[in-house]
Structures are given as C-alpha cells and as structure tokens.
Write a protein that holds these residues in place. Structure first.
Motif, PDB file in Angstrom:
ATOM      1  N   HIS A 199       0.847  -1.200   0.000  1.00 27.39           N
ATOM      2  CA  HIS A 199       0.000   0.000   0.000  1.00 27.39           C
ATOM      3  C   HIS A 199       0.877   1.242   0.000  1.00 27.39           C
ATOM      4  N   ASP A 200       0.253   2.418  -0.034  1.00 25.15           N
ATOM      5  CA  ASP A 200       1.004   3.658  -0.207  1.00 25.15           C
ATOM      6  C   ASP A 200       1.606   4.216   1.081  1.00 25.15           C
ATOM      7  N   ALA A 201       1.144   3.781   2.239  1.00 22.31           N
ATOM      8  CA  ALA A 201       1.687   4.312   3.489  1.00 22.31           C
ATOM      9  C   ALA A 201       3.128   3.840   3.698  1.00 22.31           C
ATOM     10  N   HIS A 202       3.898   4.640   4.420  1.00 23.94           N
ATOM     11  CA  HIS A 202       5.252   4.254   4.796  1.00 23.94           C
ATOM     12  C   HIS A 202       5.193   3.514   6.122  1.00 23.94           C
ATOM     13  N   VAL A 203       5.803   2.352   6.183  1.00 25.45           N
ATOM     14  CA  VAL A 203       5.797   1.526   7.386  1.00 25.45           C
ATOM     15  C   VAL A 203       7.136   1.663   8.102  1.00 25.45           C
ATOM     16  N   ILE A 204       7.053   1.948   9.394  1.00 20.96           N
ATOM     17  CA  ILE A 204       8.255   2.008  10.232  1.00 20.96           C
ATOM     18  C   ILE A 204       8.130   0.941  11.300  1.00 20.96           C
ATOM     19  N   ALA A 205       8.946  -0.089  11.200  1.00 21.83           N
ATOM     20  CA  ALA A 205       8.990  -1.131  12.232  1.00 21.83           C
ATOM     21  C   ALA A 205      10.046  -0.707  13.237  1.00 21.83           C
ATOM     22  N   ILE A 206       9.606  -0.198  14.372  1.00 21.97           N
ATOM     23  CA  ILE A 206      10.518   0.221  15.425  1.00 21.97           C
ATOM     24  C   ILE A 206      10.511  -0.846  16.503  1.00 21.97           C
ATOM     25  N   HIS A 207      11.696  -1.283  16.916  1.00 22.91           N
ATOM     26  CA  HIS A 207      11.781  -2.426  17.819  1.00 22.91           C
ATOM     27  C   HIS A 207      12.734  -2.122  18.962  1.00 22.91           C
ATOM     28  N   ALA A 208      12.341  -2.531  20.163  1.00 23.25           N
ATOM     29  CA  ALA A 208      13.225  -2.414  21.322  1.00 23.25           C
ATOM     30  C   ALA A 208      14.355  -3.425  21.198  1.00 23.25           C
ATOM     31  N   ILE A 214       9.246 -10.342  21.864  1.00 20.72           N
ATOM     32  CA  ILE A 214       9.261 -10.504  20.405  1.00 20.72           C
ATOM     33  C   ILE A 214      10.654 -10.100  19.934  1.00 20.72           C
ATOM     34  N   PRO A 215      11.465 -11.018  19.477  1.00 18.85           N
ATOM     35  CA  PRO A 215      12.845 -10.699  19.108  1.00 18.85           C
ATOM     36  C   PRO A 215      12.913  -9.680  17.968  1.00 18.85           C
ATOM     37  N   VAL A 216      13.925  -8.822  18.014  1.00 18.71           N
ATOM     38  CA  VAL A 216      14.090  -7.795  16.991  1.00 18.71           C
ATOM     39  C   VAL A 216      14.258  -8.403  15.609  1.00 18.71           C
ATOM     40  N   GLU A 217      14.738  -9.627  15.536  1.00 16.14           N
ATOM     41  CA  GLU A 217      14.917 -10.275  14.240  1.00 16.14           C
ATOM     42  C   GLU A 217      13.587 -10.424  13.503  1.00 16.14           C
ATOM     43  N   SER A 218      12.495 -10.479  14.253  1.00 12.79           N
ATOM     44  CA  SER A 218      11.172 -10.585  13.635  1.00 12.79           C
ATOM     45  C   SER A 218      10.875  -9.356  12.778  1.00 12.79           C
ATOM     46  N   SER A 219      11.119  -8.175  13.316  1.00 12.08           N
ATOM     47  CA  SER A 219      10.907  -6.953  12.542  1.00 12.08           C
ATOM     48  C   SER A 219      11.907  -6.834  11.404  1.00 12.08           C
ATOM     49  N   ARG A 220      13.107  -7.313  11.633  1.00 12.22           N
ATOM     50  CA  ARG A 220      14.125  -7.268  10.580  1.00 12.22           C
ATOM     51  C   ARG A 220      13.684  -8.102   9.373  1.00 12.22           C
ATOM     52  N   ARG A 221      13.183  -9.313   9.642  1.00 10.33           N
ATOM     53  CA  ARG A 221      12.697 -10.173   8.553  1.00 10.33           C
ATOM     54  C   ARG A 221      11.493  -9.552   7.865  1.00 10.33           C
ATOM     55  N   TYR A 222      10.615  -8.967   8.659  1.00  9.08           N
ATOM     56  CA  TYR A 222       9.421  -8.342   8.100  1.00  9.08           C
ATOM     57  C   TYR A 222       9.777  -7.239   7.116  1.00  9.08           C
ATOM     58  N   VAL A 223      10.639  -6.322   7.534  1.00 13.58           N
ATOM     59  CA  VAL A 223      10.997  -5.196   6.672  1.00 13.58           C
ATOM     60  C   VAL A 223      11.659  -5.689   5.387  1.00 13.58           C
ATOM     61  N   ALA A 224      12.558  -6.650   5.510  1.00 10.92           N
ATOM     62  CA  ALA A 224      13.225  -7.183   4.317  1.00 10.92           C
ATOM     63  C   ALA A 224      12.210  -7.810   3.357  1.00 10.92           C
ATOM     64  N   ALA A 225      11.250  -8.571   3.905  1.00  9.61           N
ATOM     65  CA  ALA A 225      10.280  -9.273   3.063  1.00  9.61           C
ATOM     66  C   ALA A 225       9.334  -8.314   2.359  1.00  9.61           C
ATOM     67  N   VAL A 226       8.789  -7.327   3.096  1.00  7.54           N
ATOM     68  CA  VAL A 226       7.804  -6.447   2.468  1.00  7.54           C
ATOM     69  C   VAL A 226       8.475  -5.446   1.531  1.00  7.54           C
ATOM     70  N   ALA A 227       9.698  -5.019   1.864  1.00 11.86           N
ATOM     71  CA  ALA A 227      10.423  -4.103   0.984  1.00 11.86           C
ATOM     72  C   ALA A 227      10.732  -4.770  -0.350  1.00 11.86           C
ATOM     73  N   GLU A 228      11.026  -6.056  -0.306  1.00 17.41           N
ATOM     74  CA  GLU A 228      11.307  -6.786  -1.538  1.00 17.41           C
ATOM     75  C   GLU A 228      10.078  -6.829  -2.444  1.00 17.41           C
ATOM     76  N   GLY A 230       7.963  -4.369  -2.640  1.00 19.88           N
ATOM     77  CA  GLY A 230       7.662  -3.013  -3.076  1.00 19.88           C
ATOM     78  C   GLY A 230       7.056  -2.112  -2.027  1.00 19.88           C
ATOM     79  N   GLN A 231       6.918  -2.600  -0.785  1.00 19.46           N
ATOM     80  CA  GLN A 231       6.364  -1.780   0.278  1.00 19.46           C
ATOM     81  C   GLN A 231       7.415  -0.792   0.781  1.00 19.46           C
ATOM     82  N   SER A 232       7.047   0.463   0.951  1.00 18.70           N
ATOM     83  CA  SER A 232       7.927   1.444   1.581  1.00 18.70           C
ATOM     84  C   SER A 232       8.016   1.108   3.068  1.00 18.70           C
TER      85      SER A 232
END
Length: 263
Positions: A199-208, A214-228, A230-232
């Motif tokens: 979608h057109d919104a910009h997603v910011i996965a901010i993680h402690a 919830i391990p930070v690696e979860s957000s890391r995988r998420y960002v890599a997958a959705v960016a691939e 085409g998600q911002s």
C-alpha cells in the motif's frame, strides 16, 4: 512526569459491542506544525489480544501526544475472551475504528478543530499485538478510508508473522486464531502483516533492542520481506530497552516514536 495540562477526552463508540469504542483526545494546542493543521494519531494497544489488557495501557502515551498538539484516537477492540473476538472479529474492529475517522470522530469535535484535522496525513501506531492490527488494517484498507489517508504506520515491537514456525504455535497466535495452525493455515496467512498487500503508506517497524517477548529479528525479517515486494518500509532499533518501553512516556522508545511522527 506530572499530570500535564487539562485535556478534553471523549469516549466514542464505533460499534454496538461494549469493547467497540475509543478515547478521542483533543490536542492541548492547535497548529503545532505552524501551518494550522492538527495531526491525527490512531493508537492500537497490545496485550496478547487478551482482556487482561485494555486501551488504558496507552493512556499516558495518548496524553503525551495530545499535550504535544495531536488529536489522538486510542481504540479498544474485542479480544479473545469476548463474544465476536478472535479472528476475524478482532481485525474487523480495527477496520471499523479506522473508518470511524471519517464521520464518527468529527461529530464529537468542535467545528474549528475538525476543520484543522490533517485527515490526508493520518498516522497509525500499534504496539505488539496492536502492531499486527495496525499493519493488517492499514493494508486491508489500502491505506485509505472514504475521507482520510494513512501515510505512516509505526509498528512498535509488533507481531508481524503468524505463519513463522517459531511463532505460529505460541499461545497468542493460537488464541487469536481460535485453532492450531495445522487446522487453519490459510487464516493464519490472511492475518499476517508480512503477507499483506502493498500500500502507499510508509511503514516504520521500530523495535526495542532488548525485547525478550518478540525478538528484533522478527521486525528485521518483516521489513526485508515487504520491501522486496515493493512496500515502503524501514527498521528502527532502539538499543537498551525492552518490550514494554513503548508504553512508558519517559523511554527512549517513546522519544524515537515521537521523532518518527514529527510531533
């Protein structure tokens, strides 16, 4: 932190169930950005999708945002122990709460404030389980309602993938879905933000950085997958704090969230 200035807060229903409501905070001051427009932030709380937790765990954050000039829609939703909760009811509530921005919220606000709301630049912030709802609902709406446009989603140490073998058999996903993954894998996939439409919104996965829930690696995988796909999207890691830092108005995680929101 002191109690801060007096704030106007409205309890508003967006559906007939007792948990289909939110607290709408008027900003303490109008035009914090200097252009006469008031930011609108939607907050979605976490807490395992359980009635052990409610929107009040975000009250301090909602007040902080309102004190800094934002209108804040802090929502409740049906949780797993309630009739109509679990999936897809809980997700449907997130959609309804976002759609309430069109008509239900403006009806509760003074005309002068309604005219200033930046409905074309709405931010949705979700923590933990609420992060899943923020990401999923924004994608399901295509980042738009009839009158508003979501431009940013801030997912704080969010639950982003219900299909991952390390996640799908844990109690929280199983309770939300109502059955084990092996029985309804398609439903787990449908609710997983990592598989949601672009979608057109910009997603910011901010993680402690020291998150033990919830391990930070979860957000890391998420960002890599959705960016691939085409998600911002971007990842922000805040070192030295744990999962609950996002509901502490004094934390570095909160300061970073305010920075990302521009508030």
């Amino acid at each position: 932190m002191g109690s801060g200035p007096a704030l106007n807060r409205h309890k508003i229903a967006y559906g007939p169930h007792e948990s289909q409501f939110g607290h709408l905070y008027e900003p303490a001051a109008v035009s914090p950005t200097g252009d006469g427009r008031v930011p609108l932030v939607v907050l979605i709380h976490g807490g395992f999708f359980s009635t052990r937790f409610a929107l009040t765990i975000e009250t301090a954050i909602a007040r902080l945002l309102a004190e800094r000039g934002a209108a804040v829609w802090n929502i409740e939703y049906r949780r797993t122990e309630e009739p109509g909760g679990r999936w897809p009811g809980t997700g449907a509530d997130a959609l309804a709460a976002l759609r309430a921005v069109d008509e239900v919220l403006p009806a509760a606000l003074p005309d002068g404030l309604v005219d200033c709301l930046a409905l074309d630049d709405v931010a949705v912030v979700g923590h933990s389980a609420g992060g899943l709802l923020a990401l999923w609902a924004t994608a399901a709406l295509g980042a738009r309602t009839a009158r508003s446009r979501i431009t940013r989603v801030v997912a704080q140490s969010a639950l982003v993938d219900l299909t991952n073998p390390q996640t799908r058999n844990r109690p929280t996903p199983r309770n939300l879905m109502g059955a084990p993954y092996g029985e309804i894998p398609d439903r787990y996939s449908q609710a997983s933000p990592i598989l949601a439409p672009v979608h057109d919104a910009h997603v910011i996965a901010i993680h402690a950085g020291d998150d033990a829930a919830i391990p930070v690696e979860s957000s890391r995988r998420y960002v890599a997958a959705v960016a691939e796909r085409g998600q911002s999207a971007e990842l922000v890691v805040v070192p030295g704090e744990g999962h609950d830092a996002f509901v502490d108005p004094r934390s570095a995680c909160t300061r970073q969230t305010l920075r990302l929101l521009g508030i």
